[in-house]
Design an enzyme around this catalytic site. Structure first.
Site, PDB file in Angstrom:
ATOM      1  N   TYR A  24       0.851  -1.207   0.000  1.00 23.25           N
ATOM      2  CA  TYR A  24       0.000   0.000   0.000  1.00 23.25           C
ATOM      3  C   TYR A  24       0.886   1.257   0.000  1.00 23.25           C
ATOM      4  O   TYR A  24       0.706   2.157  -0.827  1.00 23.25           O
ATOM      5  CB  TYR A  24      -0.901  -0.032   1.228  1.00 23.25           C
ATOM      6  CG  TYR A  24      -1.780   1.187   1.422  1.00 23.25           C
ATOM      7  CD1 TYR A  24      -2.857   1.437   0.571  1.00 23.25           C
ATOM      8  CD2 TYR A  24      -1.545   2.077   2.472  1.00 23.25           C
ATOM      9  CE1 TYR A  24      -3.672   2.552   0.759  1.00 23.25           C
ATOM     10  CE2 TYR A  24      -2.355   3.190   2.666  1.00 23.25           C
ATOM     11  CZ  TYR A  24      -3.416   3.419   1.810  1.00 23.25           C
ATOM     12  OH  TYR A  24      -4.220   4.518   1.994  1.00 23.25           O
TER      13      TYR A  24
ATOM     14  N   LYS B  58       1.222   4.001  -3.001  1.00 24.05           N
ATOM     15  CA  LYS B  58       0.821   5.400  -2.793  1.00 24.05           C
ATOM     16  C   LYS B  58       2.003   6.345  -3.018  1.00 24.05           C
ATOM     17  O   LYS B  58       1.833   7.481  -3.475  1.00 24.05           O
ATOM     18  CB  LYS B  58       0.251   5.586  -1.388  1.00 24.05           C
ATOM     19  CG  LYS B  58      -1.129   4.956  -1.203  1.00 24.05           C
ATOM     20  CD  LYS B  58      -2.200   5.708  -1.988  1.00 24.05           C
ATOM     21  CE  LYS B  58      -3.601   5.238  -1.610  1.00 24.05           C
ATOM     22  NZ  LYS B  58      -4.662   6.036  -2.266  1.00 24.05           N
TER      23      LYS B  58
HETATM   24  N1  NAP Z   1      -9.280   6.511   5.894  1.00 24.38           N
HETATM   25  C1  NAP Z   1      -8.021   6.818   6.112  1.00 24.38           C
HETATM   26  O1  NAP Z   1      -7.545   6.891   7.261  1.00 24.38           O
HETATM   27  C2  NAP Z   1      -7.103   7.109   4.943  1.00 24.38           C
HETATM   28  C3  NAP Z   1      -5.815   7.564   5.223  1.00 24.38           C
HETATM   29  C4  NAP Z   1      -4.973   7.861   4.169  1.00 24.38           C
HETATM   30  C5  NAP Z   1      -5.422   7.720   2.872  1.00 24.38           C
HETATM   31  N2  NAP Z   1      -6.682   7.269   2.612  1.00 24.38           N
HETATM   32  C6  NAP Z   1      -7.089   7.140   1.217  1.00 24.38           C
HETATM   33  O2  NAP Z   1      -8.364   7.760   1.036  1.00 24.38           O
HETATM   34  C7  NAP Z   1      -9.034   7.149  -0.057  1.00 24.38           C
HETATM   35  C8  NAP Z   1     -10.457   6.786   0.324  1.00 24.38           C
HETATM   36  O3  NAP Z   1     -10.428   5.828   1.372  1.00 24.38           O
HETATM   37  P1  NAP Z   1     -11.577   5.701   2.455  1.00 24.38           P
HETATM   38  O4  NAP Z   1     -10.898   5.674   3.752  1.00 24.38           O
HETATM   39  O5  NAP Z   1     -12.649   6.691   2.190  1.00 24.38           O
HETATM   40  O6  NAP Z   1     -12.095   4.220   2.143  1.00 24.38           O
HETATM   41  P2  NAP Z   1     -13.547   3.561   2.232  1.00 24.38           P
HETATM   42  O7  NAP Z   1     -14.405   4.249   3.215  1.00 24.38           O
HETATM   43  O8  NAP Z   1     -13.306   2.106   2.380  1.00 24.38           O
HETATM   44  O9  NAP Z   1     -14.169   3.852   0.781  1.00 24.38           O
HETATM   45  C9  NAP Z   1     -13.534   3.349  -0.355  1.00 24.38           C
HETATM   46  C10 NAP Z   1     -14.392   3.636  -1.566  1.00 24.38           C
HETATM   47  O10 NAP Z   1     -13.718   3.163  -2.728  1.00 24.38           O
HETATM   48  C11 NAP Z   1     -14.491   2.149  -3.365  1.00 24.38           C
HETATM   49  N3  NAP Z   1     -13.568   1.161  -3.909  1.00 24.38           N
HETATM   50  C12 NAP Z   1     -12.692   0.383  -3.230  1.00 24.38           C
HETATM   51  N4  NAP Z   1     -12.012  -0.403  -4.083  1.00 24.38           N
HETATM   52  C13 NAP Z   1     -12.472  -0.096  -5.326  1.00 24.38           C
HETATM   53  C14 NAP Z   1     -12.176  -0.585  -6.626  1.00 24.38           C
HETATM   54  N5  NAP Z   1     -11.254  -1.554  -6.818  1.00 24.38           N
HETATM   55  N6  NAP Z   1     -12.835  -0.066  -7.679  1.00 24.38           N
HETATM   56  C15 NAP Z   1     -13.783   0.906  -7.499  1.00 24.38           C
HETATM   57  N7  NAP Z   1     -14.089   1.407  -6.293  1.00 24.38           N
HETATM   58  C16 NAP Z   1     -13.450   0.902  -5.224  1.00 24.38           C
HETATM   59  C17 NAP Z   1     -15.425   1.626  -2.264  1.00 24.38           C
HETATM   60  O11 NAP Z   1     -16.628   1.030  -2.766  1.00 24.38           O
HETATM   61  P3  NAP Z   1     -16.691  -0.547  -3.130  1.00 24.38           P
HETATM   62  O12 NAP Z   1     -16.013  -1.287  -2.025  1.00 24.38           O
HETATM   63  O13 NAP Z   1     -18.154  -0.828  -3.269  1.00 24.38           O
HETATM   64  O14 NAP Z   1     -15.957  -0.674  -4.438  1.00 24.38           O
HETATM   65  C18 NAP Z   1     -15.732   2.937  -1.539  1.00 24.38           C
HETATM   66  O15 NAP Z   1     -16.681   3.698  -2.264  1.00 24.38           O
HETATM   67  C19 NAP Z   1      -8.148   5.960  -0.475  1.00 24.38           C
HETATM   68  O16 NAP Z   1      -7.347   6.352  -1.582  1.00 24.38           O
HETATM   69  C20 NAP Z   1      -7.267   5.725   0.733  1.00 24.38           C
HETATM   70  O17 NAP Z   1      -6.051   5.100   0.396  1.00 24.38           O
HETATM   71  C21 NAP Z   1      -7.533   6.950   3.623  1.00 24.38           C
END
Ligand code: NAP
Length: 247
Positions: free
Chosen positions: A149, A153
């Site tokens: 991951y 990134k």
């Molecule tokens: N939350 C944190 O603490 C954090 C920290 C640093 C960075 N980020 C980044 O923020 C971004 C959003 O993450 P989040 O925390 O909001 O995650 P999340 O709540 O799990 O939401 C992820 C979203 O992406 C979709 N998704 C996942 N895999 C996919 C795929 N292969 N194709 C199409 N859609 C996909 C999911 O829907 P489905 O599962 O239905 O596809 C969902 O809509 C990511 O890039 C993550 O790396 C998050």
């Protein structure tokens, strides 16, 4: 003329918050995700100027379709937010399964590149635009089990800078790097003892999806029109704390 955005992974979490923030500004939004029911519910929340394009960003045909349908439906494509990602735990990198490693790079790096290429050729090359890639504050450190991951990134961050140079001056390409945010993806971290974790942040709380959405909204707006190739860290000051050693 209202602007048009494509936001991947926008059925929940940060992506949905970004889509809502853009929609609140009058932007028409195409949102993607794999799960149809959650995606349809998101479109219901976003209102009449929202379109669902269900699919997996690991599938190149879905990416081309998402761009084509956005332009077909709304007539333009001004904003691309590459938000969908996978953080499937792989254990120590030294024993990583090559297929799982490749899957992380397919979703987290190749998909944002292909979408950028498609958006460029379909609209942005001739009309301009703004792209934001969601990276992670975690690229600045290391952690157990997140080697693929983190590496993917970091590659996305490098790709952001490269494309910022290649696509200027018509298209701006920036990154937003969140710290720990209250979403499903990070639940395994913040759900254990949130108050103890919150105390490790200078700003004394974990992030909310809206904290990240505000940064994205600003980076795709004209307010940031002289900014490209940058990485906006949205982490409640966590990096400052990590670097700070009391005398
Ligand atoms: N939350 C944190 O603490 C954090 C920290 C640093 C960075 N980020 C980044 O923020 C971004 C959003 O993450 P989040 O925390 O909001 O995650 P999340 O709540 O799990 O939401 C992820 C979203 O992406 C979709 N998704 C996942 N895999 C996919 C795929 N292969 N194709 C199409 N859609 C996909 C999911 O829907 P489905 O599962 O239905 O596809 C969902 O809509 C990511 O890039 C993550 O790396 C998050």
């Amino acid at each position: 003329m209202p602007r048009v955005a494509l936001v991947t992974g926008a059925s929940r979490g940060i992506g949905l918050a970004v889509a809502k923030a853009l929609a609140a500004d009058g932007t028409a939004v195409c949102v993607t995700a794999r799960g149809a029911a959650e995606l349809d519910a998101a479109v219901g929340e976003l209102g009449p100027d929202a379109l669902a394009c269900q699919g997996d960003v690991a599938d190149p045909a879905h990416l081309d379709e998402a761009v084509a349908r956005t332009v077909e439906e709304f007539g333009r494509l001004d904003i691309l937010v590459n938000n969908a990602a996978t953080n499937a735990p792989l254990g120590p990198l030294i024993d990583a399964d090559p297929l799982a490693w490749r899957a992380a790079f397919t979703v987290n790096v190749e998909a944002p590149l292909r979408l950028t290429q498609a958006a460029w050729h379909a609209w942005m090359r001739d009309h301009g635009g703004a792209i934001v890639n969601i990276c992670t504050e975690g690229t600045h450190g290391v952690g157990p089990g997140v080697g693929a991951y983190g590496a993917s990134k970091t590659a996305l961050l490098r790709l952001t800078r490269q494309l910022a140079a290649e696509l200027a001056p018509s298209v701006r390409v920036n990154a937003v790097s969140p710290g720990l945010v209250r979403t499903e993806m990070a639940r395994f971290v913040w759900d254990r003892d949130e108050s103890a974790i919150a105390a490790t942040f200078p700003l004394a709380r974990i992030g909310e999806p809206e904290d990240v959405a505000s940064a994205v909204r600003w980076l795709v707006s004209d307010e940031s029109s002289w900014i490209t190739g940058t990485d906006l860290v949205v982490d409640g000051g966590r990096r400052v704390r990590a670097a700070y050693r009391p005398a």
